[in-house]
Design a protein around this motif. Structure first.
Motif, PDB file in Angstrom:
ATOM      1  N   ARG A  34       0.832  -1.210   0.000  1.00  0.00           N
ATOM      2  CA  ARG A  34       0.000   0.000   0.000  1.00  0.00           C
ATOM      3  C   ARG A  34       0.857   1.246   0.000  1.00  0.00           C
ATOM      4  N   ARG A  37       2.360   1.863  -3.470  1.00  0.00           N
ATOM      5  CA  ARG A  37       1.422   2.438  -4.437  1.00  0.00           C
ATOM      6  C   ARG A  37       1.203   3.924  -4.196  1.00  0.00           C
ATOM      7  N   ARG A  41       3.076   8.165  -7.313  1.00  0.00           N
ATOM      8  CA  ARG A  41       2.434   9.237  -8.074  1.00  0.00           C
ATOM      9  C   ARG A  41       3.418  10.133  -8.806  1.00  0.00           C
ATOM     10  N   ASP A  55       1.927  -4.379 -11.463  1.00  0.00           N
ATOM     11  CA  ASP A  55       0.834  -4.789 -12.337  1.00  0.00           C
ATOM     12  C   ASP A  55       0.088  -3.570 -12.850  1.00  0.00           C
ATOM     13  N   ALA A  56      -1.003  -3.807 -13.542  1.00  0.00           N
ATOM     14  CA  ALA A  56      -1.761  -2.711 -14.139  1.00  0.00           C
ATOM     15  C   ALA A  56      -2.282  -1.754 -13.087  1.00  0.00           C
ATOM     16  N   ASP A  57      -2.680  -2.275 -11.921  1.00  0.00           N
ATOM     17  CA  ASP A  57      -3.192  -1.419 -10.856  1.00  0.00           C
ATOM     18  C   ASP A  57      -2.105  -0.477 -10.341  1.00  0.00           C
ATOM     19  N   ALA A  58      -0.905  -1.018 -10.140  1.00  0.00           N
ATOM     20  CA  ALA A  58       0.205  -0.182  -9.673  1.00  0.00           C
ATOM     21  C   ALA A  58       0.575   0.861 -10.722  1.00  0.00           C
ATOM     22  N   ALA A  60      -1.338   2.238 -12.886  1.00  0.00           N
ATOM     23  CA  ALA A  60      -2.366   3.278 -12.940  1.00  0.00           C
ATOM     24  C   ALA A  60      -2.106   4.367 -11.902  1.00  0.00           C
ATOM     25  N   ARG A  61      -1.378   4.023 -10.854  1.00  0.00           N
ATOM     26  CA  ARG A  61      -1.043   4.992  -9.806  1.00  0.00           C
ATOM     27  C   ARG A  61       0.278   5.700 -10.067  1.00  0.00           C
ATOM     28  N   ASP A  79       4.349  -7.043 -15.019  1.00  0.00           N
ATOM     29  CA  ASP A  79       3.382  -7.282 -16.089  1.00  0.00           C
ATOM     30  C   ASP A  79       3.866  -6.540 -17.342  1.00  0.00           C
ATOM     31  N   ALA A  82       1.104  -4.829 -19.507  1.00  0.00           N
ATOM     32  CA  ALA A  82       0.599  -3.601 -18.885  1.00  0.00           C
ATOM     33  C   ALA A  82       1.617  -2.475 -19.011  1.00  0.00           C
TER      34      ALA A  82
END
Length: 306
Positions: A34, A37, A41, A55-58, A60-61, A79, A82
């Motif tokens: 957490r 991530r 930014r 991964d894609a979630d990371a 995106a941040r 990934d 990604a």
């Protein structure tokens, strides 16, 4: 912040990066997904250990991210698709680990040939010599060249297979490796070294069609993804004794769990991806990754001293 370093790095390389970019060294984030991530930014480049997933979630941040670096061999935690969609380059050392991987495979071959005995003409259980053996190389990546050189010093016959290389490619002659078909290689080789880069089209490549035809008492060492192997066939050739021993430098999680076919096969040895990690290779890899990241983050009209 421009560069976030989560992986321990050689001090000289760290100083070199700090002199050129805003750097945050935060190895504790490797145990804090957490927190990592939240820290992404404003990051333009990231260096992470194998235990940290990107991964894609990371991604995106991390809207400013241009590059992610990995010092050690393999990149299962990243990934790639990604990253490609996000325009993020995955930076890995080109050949920094080649020598250490080659030496590891030589050591593994020597141990298995000597410690896993075969029956000789007199009916005695004896070891074998590497110099009297034929060794097959599957995958002609960076480690294949120093490996071939080391094998030649023993007097070993070296054959090789790579689906991306034609038999007439000049690389075979330069590296002193005889090109062979995969089945031919498996049938002739006393020892096999697997270094083939994994793509989904190669899933289960080493299975019933090829692995089942391995030479009797063959030994195998693999630095490649276990997805290249068909689990059923691997268990069969090891369990039956046709393949004398195998050494995997990493194995897909769960493959040795109770109920799986490879569980309790005592001729299978697994190490936790140590082939590429030596004092020397870590320094070479750190410089490779750091210099590439510096190039990506430095405006093209600014010369970077090396």
């Amino acid at each position: 912040m421009v560069v976030l370093i989560v992986e321990p790095l050689d001090p000289e390389v760290m100083q070199w990066l700090v002199a050129r970019h805003a750097v945050r060294y935060a190895p504790d984030l490797a145990r804090d997904p957490r927190g990592l991530r939240h820290a992404l930014r404003n990051v333009q480049a990231l260096i992470i250990p194998p235990t940290v997933a990107l991964d894609a979630d990371a991604l995106a941040r991390a809207p400013l991210l241009k590059a992610v670096g990995r010092l050690s061999a393999g990149a299962e935690n990243i990934d790639f698709e990604a990253c490609a969609r996000a325009g993020v380059e995955v930076v890995r050392p080109s050949d920094a680990t080649a020598q250490s991987e080659a030496e590891f495979m030589i050591g593994a071959l020597l141990q298995m040939l000597r410690r896993v005995p075969v029956v000789n003409a007199e009916g005695l259980l004896v070891g074998r010599e590497l110099g009297s053996s034929t060794v097959g190389l599957i995958g002609m990546g960076p480690a294949a060249q120093p490996l071939s050189q080391l094998l030649q010093a023993f007097g070993t016959r070296v054959v090789g297979y790579d689906p991306a290389l034609h038999a007439n490619d000049p690389l075979w002659a330069r590296w002193l490796v005889e090109p062979a078909g995969l089945r031919e290689l498996m049938e002739q080789s006393d020892g096999v070294c697997v270094m083939l880069n994994y793509y989904t089209r190669y899933q289960g490549l080493l299975g019933e069609r090829y692995l089942a035809f391995c030479k009797a008492n063959q030994v195998l060492v693999s630095l490649a993804s276990t997805s290249l192997f068909d689990e059923t066939t691997l268990a069969e050739v090891l369990g039956s004794g046709r393949m004398a021993a195998a050494w995997f430098d990493s194995l897909e999680p769960g493959l040795l769990a109770p109920g799986r076919l490879l569980h309790q096969i005592d001729t299978l040895q697994v190490t936790p991806r140590v082939a590429s990690t030596t004092r020397e290779s870590r320094v070479r890899a750190a410089w490779d990754v750091a210099r590439r990241i510096d190039t990506l983050l430095t405006p093209s009209d600014v010369a970077t001293p090396h």
